[in-house]
Scaffold this active site. Sequence first.
Site, PDB file in Angstrom:
ATOM      1  CG  ASP A  32      -6.105  -3.327  -9.334  1.00 17.26           C
ATOM      2  OD1 ASP A  32      -6.546  -2.761 -10.355  1.00 17.26           O
ATOM      3  OD2 ASP A  32      -6.655  -4.310  -8.805  1.00 17.26           O
ATOM      4  CG  HIS A  87      -5.027  -2.767  -0.994  1.00 14.39           C
ATOM      5  ND1 HIS A  87      -4.605  -4.053  -0.782  1.00 14.39           N
ATOM      6  CD2 HIS A  87      -5.282  -2.670  -2.315  1.00 14.39           C
ATOM      7  CE1 HIS A  87      -4.594  -4.700  -1.934  1.00 14.39           C
ATOM      8  NE2 HIS A  87      -5.000  -3.889  -2.883  1.00 14.39           N
ATOM      9  CG  HIS A 177      -0.991  -5.064  -9.097  1.00 20.91           C
ATOM     10  ND1 HIS A 177      -1.105  -6.295  -9.706  1.00 20.91           N
ATOM     11  CD2 HIS A 177      -1.939  -5.022  -8.132  1.00 20.91           C
ATOM     12  CE1 HIS A 177      -2.083  -6.979  -9.118  1.00 20.91           C
ATOM     13  NE2 HIS A 177      -2.603  -6.229  -8.156  1.00 20.91           N
TER      14      HIS A 177
HETATM   15 ZN   LIG Z   1      -5.051  -4.214  -4.870  1.00 23.38          ZN
END
Ligand SMILES: [Zn+2]
Length: 207
Positions: A32, A87, A177
Site C-alpha cells: 500500500d 489517503h 507498504h
Molecule cells: Zn494506506
Amino acid sequence: MGTPTAHPPVRTHAETTLPATGGERVIALTFDDGPHPEHTPALLEVLRRHGVQATFFVVGENIAVYPELLHEIVADGHALGNHTYSHHQLTRMRPGAIRSELGRTSELIDQVVGFSPHWCRAPYGDWHGTSLEICSELGMEPMGWSLDTADWRRPGTAGIVRTVTDQAAPGAIVLQHDGGGPRHQTVEAVDRYLPVLRARGWTCVRP
Ligand SMILES: [Zn+2]
C-alpha cells in the site's frame, strides 16, 4: 465504466482472505501507499528476481507525481488497486467526497495504464456502509487483509520476516507498504522471506 447494473454487489465488509483455497498453500502479497520513487522500484526488482506477483494499492497523489512507476508495476504483471486519492479516512467524509477520492483515483489509473482497478482498499482498512456502497457503484470490490506485518512501525527486517513466515496461512492476504515512509525494511524482508515461503511450499498469487 460499464452499465449501471454491471457493478459488483455491495459488500457488508472487505474481503480479508482469498476465496476458498481448500487448504492450499497460497497467499497474496499486497503493498500500500505507493508508488514511491525509491521503494517501489526496489521492491519491483526483488519481486522480479523471485518471480512473484503482488497487488499494489496505489494513492492518487503519488500516481500524479510518478505515473511511470504505474507502468512498471503493470509491465511486471502485478495487479493495481485503488487506495484513494489523498489517503484520508473515508468514514469521516461525506458521500460526495468519498466518491471523488475513489473515482478520481480510478480515472487517473485508467488514464495512465488504460484500465481501471478492480480492487479497492480503504486507508487504514476503515470502511463503512456508505463507502462500501460507493466502492461497488464505481465497479470495485473492497479488499482487506488477514496478515498484518505492521511494517510501517519498522519492527526490523527480521521482525517482518518472522511475522510473515510464522503467520502464513492458506488464503492469507498480507498487508505491507512500499510508500508513506521509509520502507527499506519491508523491501529487504520480502527478499528474505520469499525463498523461505517457497521452500515451505507456499505460492504467492494475485487475487
Ligand atoms: Zn494506506
